[in-house]
Scaffold this motif. Structure first.
Motif, PDB file in Angstrom:
ATOM      1  N   SER A 119      -9.148 -10.384   6.123  1.00 43.55           N
ATOM      2  CA  SER A 119     -10.573 -10.126   5.937  1.00 43.55           C
ATOM      3  C   SER A 119     -11.113 -10.855   4.713  1.00 43.55           C
ATOM      4  O   SER A 119     -12.160 -10.497   4.182  1.00 43.55           O
ATOM      5  CB  SER A 119     -10.835  -8.619   5.836  1.00 43.55           C
ATOM      6  N   GLY A 120     -10.382 -11.897   4.271  1.00 46.98           N
ATOM      7  CA  GLY A 120     -10.893 -12.760   3.220  1.00 46.98           C
ATOM      8  C   GLY A 120     -10.171 -12.694   1.897  1.00 46.98           C
ATOM      9  O   GLY A 120     -10.411 -13.531   1.030  1.00 46.98           O
ATOM     10  N   THR A 121      -9.280 -11.715   1.709  1.00 44.28           N
ATOM     11  CA  THR A 121      -8.563 -11.616   0.444  1.00 44.28           C
ATOM     12  C   THR A 121      -7.209 -12.324   0.549  1.00 44.28           C
ATOM     13  O   THR A 121      -6.784 -12.746   1.628  1.00 44.28           O
ATOM     14  CB  THR A 121      -8.316 -10.149   0.040  1.00 44.28           C
ATOM     15  N   ASN A 122      -6.514 -12.403  -0.587  1.00 47.76           N
ATOM     16  CA  ASN A 122      -5.159 -12.955  -0.598  1.00 47.76           C
ATOM     17  C   ASN A 122      -4.111 -11.846  -0.715  1.00 47.76           C
ATOM     18  O   ASN A 122      -3.022 -12.058  -1.218  1.00 47.76           O
ATOM     19  CB  ASN A 122      -4.987 -13.963  -1.740  1.00 47.76           C
ATOM     20  N   HIS A 123      -4.436 -10.670  -0.217  1.00 52.73           N
ATOM     21  CA  HIS A 123      -3.559  -9.514  -0.348  1.00 52.73           C
ATOM     22  C   HIS A 123      -2.479  -9.475   0.734  1.00 52.73           C
ATOM     23  O   HIS A 123      -2.679  -9.907   1.865  1.00 52.73           O
ATOM     24  CB  HIS A 123      -4.367  -8.216  -0.261  1.00 52.73           C
ATOM     25  N   ALA A 124      -1.355  -8.911   0.341  1.00 55.51           N
ATOM     26  CA  ALA A 124      -0.310  -8.514   1.284  1.00 55.51           C
ATOM     27  C   ALA A 124       0.023  -7.067   0.987  1.00 55.51           C
ATOM     28  O   ALA A 124       0.148  -6.663  -0.179  1.00 55.51           O
ATOM     29  CB  ALA A 124       0.923  -9.394   1.140  1.00 55.51           C
ATOM     30  N   TYR A 125       0.151  -6.266   2.057  1.00 53.87           N
ATOM     31  CA  TYR A 125       0.364  -4.832   1.920  1.00 53.87           C
ATOM     32  C   TYR A 125       1.770  -4.469   2.386  1.00 53.87           C
ATOM     33  O   TYR A 125       2.244  -4.969   3.411  1.00 53.87           O
ATOM     34  CB  TYR A 125      -0.641  -4.059   2.784  1.00 53.87           C
ATOM     35  N   LEU A 126       2.416  -3.560   1.650  1.00 54.34           N
ATOM     36  CA  LEU A 126       3.712  -3.028   2.044  1.00 54.34           C
ATOM     37  C   LEU A 126       3.494  -1.612   2.572  1.00 54.34           C
ATOM     38  O   LEU A 126       3.039  -0.731   1.842  1.00 54.34           O
ATOM     39  CB  LEU A 126       4.674  -3.006   0.856  1.00 54.34           C
ATOM     40  N   TYR A 127       3.818  -1.403   3.860  1.00 50.05           N
ATOM     41  CA  TYR A 127       3.601  -0.116   4.517  1.00 50.05           C
ATOM     42  C   TYR A 127       4.892   0.373   5.161  1.00 50.05           C
ATOM     43  O   TYR A 127       5.698  -0.428   5.657  1.00 50.05           O
ATOM     44  CB  TYR A 127       2.552  -0.237   5.630  1.00 50.05           C
ATOM     45  N   THR A 128       5.061   1.684   5.175  1.00 46.63           N
ATOM     46  CA  THR A 128       6.134   2.263   5.976  1.00 46.63           C
ATOM     47  C   THR A 128       5.721   2.227   7.449  1.00 46.63           C
ATOM     48  O   THR A 128       4.522   2.136   7.759  1.00 46.63           O
ATOM     49  CB  THR A 128       6.405   3.719   5.584  1.00 46.63           C
ATOM     50  N   PRO A 129       6.674   2.332   8.379  1.00 48.95           N
ATOM     51  CA  PRO A 129       6.321   2.364   9.804  1.00 48.95           C
ATOM     52  C   PRO A 129       5.457   3.550  10.207  1.00 48.95           C
ATOM     53  O   PRO A 129       4.837   3.537  11.270  1.00 48.95           O
ATOM     54  CB  PRO A 129       7.687   2.416  10.496  1.00 48.95           C
ATOM     55  N   THR A 130       5.413   4.578   9.359  1.00 47.55           N
ATOM     56  CA  THR A 130       4.568   5.740   9.655  1.00 47.55           C
ATOM     57  C   THR A 130       3.205   5.668   8.979  1.00 47.55           C
ATOM     58  O   THR A 130       2.410   6.596   9.091  1.00 47.55           O
ATOM     59  CB  THR A 130       5.273   7.035   9.237  1.00 47.55           C
ATOM     60  N   GLY A 131       2.943   4.562   8.253  1.00 48.77           N
ATOM     61  CA  GLY A 131       1.602   4.353   7.731  1.00 48.77           C
ATOM     62  C   GLY A 131       1.364   4.738   6.294  1.00 48.77           C
ATOM     63  O   GLY A 131       0.206   4.905   5.887  1.00 48.77           O
ATOM     64  N   THR A 132       2.389   4.837   5.474  1.00 46.31           N
ATOM     65  CA  THR A 132       2.214   5.112   4.052  1.00 46.31           C
ATOM     66  C   THR A 132       2.186   3.808   3.271  1.00 46.31           C
ATOM     67  O   THR A 132       3.114   2.996   3.379  1.00 46.31           O
ATOM     68  CB  THR A 132       3.355   5.989   3.517  1.00 46.31           C
ATOM     69  N   LEU A 133       1.134   3.607   2.492  1.00 39.45           N
ATOM     70  CA  LEU A 133       1.023   2.408   1.660  1.00 39.45           C
ATOM     71  C   LEU A 133       1.951   2.524   0.461  1.00 39.45           C
ATOM     72  O   LEU A 133       1.883   3.485  -0.296  1.00 39.45           O
ATOM     73  CB  LEU A 133      -0.421   2.228   1.185  1.00 39.45           C
ATOM     74  N   LEU A 134       2.823   1.536   0.285  1.00 41.94           N
ATOM     75  CA  LEU A 134       3.772   1.522  -0.825  1.00 41.94           C
ATOM     76  C   LEU A 134       3.373   0.568  -1.932  1.00 41.94           C
ATOM     77  O   LEU A 134       3.669   0.800  -3.104  1.00 41.94           O
ATOM     78  CB  LEU A 134       5.168   1.149  -0.321  1.00 41.94           C
ATOM     79  N   ASN A 135       2.696  -0.526  -1.560  1.00 42.58           N
ATOM     80  CA  ASN A 135       2.339  -1.523  -2.567  1.00 42.58           C
ATOM     81  C   ASN A 135       1.287  -2.479  -2.000  1.00 42.58           C
ATOM     82  O   ASN A 135       1.227  -2.705  -0.777  1.00 42.58           O
ATOM     83  CB  ASN A 135       3.575  -2.331  -2.988  1.00 42.58           C
TER      84      ASN A 135
END
Length: 242
Positions: A119-135
Motif C-alpha cells: 500500500s505504498g510503504t517499505n514495511h515488512a510484517y512478521l505475523y503468526t499463522p493465527t494473526g498475531t503481529l510480532l514485528n
C-alpha cells in the motif's frame, strides 16, 4: 521458504515458497487483475502440474505453503487467505494485517510469516499463522510496492531478501531480521525485471513475470539457470507474482 516460491508470489514447497528434489515444487500466485489462481510447478522442467482456482481476493500477490495449506495475499485488501490444497477448498480469511490496505509477497521462516506491504510503504510484517503481529520493520532500499520478499538462512542465521519496487526493479538486497541492510544488490535479474522469490535451502528462484520464466541464482548471487514455464491452460497466463 521450504514450501516455496509462487511466481508472482513465488514459493518453494518441500514435501514452491522452492527445484531439484522430486518431492519439491514451486507454487506461483498470479496477478490476474481478477480472481487469483495458483500454479503448482515442476522445478525440473517448468511444467505446470496443477492450477488452483476458486480463490478469494483480486489480483494475486503472495503465496506460502505450509503442509497442505496455501496462504496467499492480493493487491486489493489486507487479508491473508487460506486454501486446502488436498481438498481444493477455499478456507477464507486466515487473518488481516492492520495498518495496510494491500499485501504483497509472503515468506515463511518455519514458524511465522513475513509479509510485504503493498500500500505504498517499505514495511515488512512478521505475523503468526493465527494473526498475531510480532514485528514491523522497514526495508531501506524498498521504494514502496515491492513485490519480492523471502526468508532464508545462511550459516545458521536468518535473513530477508527483497527487491526494490514493483516488477521493474530487478535488484535484490539482503537485510537482517531487524531491517538493517546487510548486502545491497546481491544480484540483478537479466532484464531488470523480477517479482516473487523463493529459496530452497541452497539457491534462490525469481519469477520473470513478463517472460514466463524463473531464474535460478546461487546464494552468492550467480545466475545458474533459466526455467521456462509451460502447460498453462487456455485463458490463463504466466503472470506469476510470488
Amino acid at each position: 521458504m521450504r514450501k516455496l516460491l509462487l511466481l508472482g508470489a513465488l514459493v518453494v514447497l518441500v514435501s514452491l515458497t522452492s527445484f531439484a528434489a522430486p518431492t519439491q515444487y514451486l507454487y506461483g500466485d498470479n496477478a490476474t487483475f481478477g480472481a487469483p489462481y495458483v500454479y503448482q510447478i515442476d522445478p525440473t522442467n517448468g511444467n505446470i502440474l496443477n492450477t488452483y482456482t476458486n480463490l478469494s481476493g483480486i489480483n494475486g500477490r503472495g503465496a506460502v505453503v505450509v503442509g497442505t495449506t496455501l496462504y496467499y495475499t492480493d493487491a486489493t485488501d489486507n487479508h491473508v487467505y487460506k486454501y486446502d490444497l488436498t481438498t481444493s477448498t477455499n478456507l477464507g480469511v486466515a487473518f488481516s494485517v492492520a495498518g495496510s490496505s494491500a499485501l504483497s509477497t509472503m515468506a515463511y521462516d518455519g514458524t511465522n510469516f513475513w509479509i510485504g506491504d503493498y500500500s505504498g510503504t517499505n514495511h515488512a510484517y512478521l505475523y503468526t499463522p493465527t494473526g498475531t503481529l510480532l514485528n514491523t520493520i522497514s526495508l531501506a532500499n524498498c521504494s514502496g510496492f515491492c513485490d519480492g520478499l523471502e526468508y532464508f538462512k545462511k550459516g545458521g542465521v536468518g535473513f530477508l531478501i527483497s527487491n526494490r519496487c514493483d516488477a521493474g526493479c530487478g535488484t535484490y538486497d539482503v537485510y537482517d531480521l531487524n531491517g538493517n541492510l546487510v548486502t545491497p544488490g546481491l544480484f540483478t535479474t537479466p532484464n531488470g525485471e523480477g517479482t516473487g522469490i523463493a529459496f530452497d535451502g541452497t539457491n534462490f528462484y525469481v519469477s520473470n513475470i513478463f517472460g514466463g520464466q524463473v531464474w535460478e541464482f546461487s546464494s552468492s548471487g550467480t545466475l545458474l539457470n533459466t526455467l521456462t514455464l509451460s502447460g498453462w491452460q487456455t485463458g490463463f497466463t504466466h503472470l506469476v507474482e510470488d
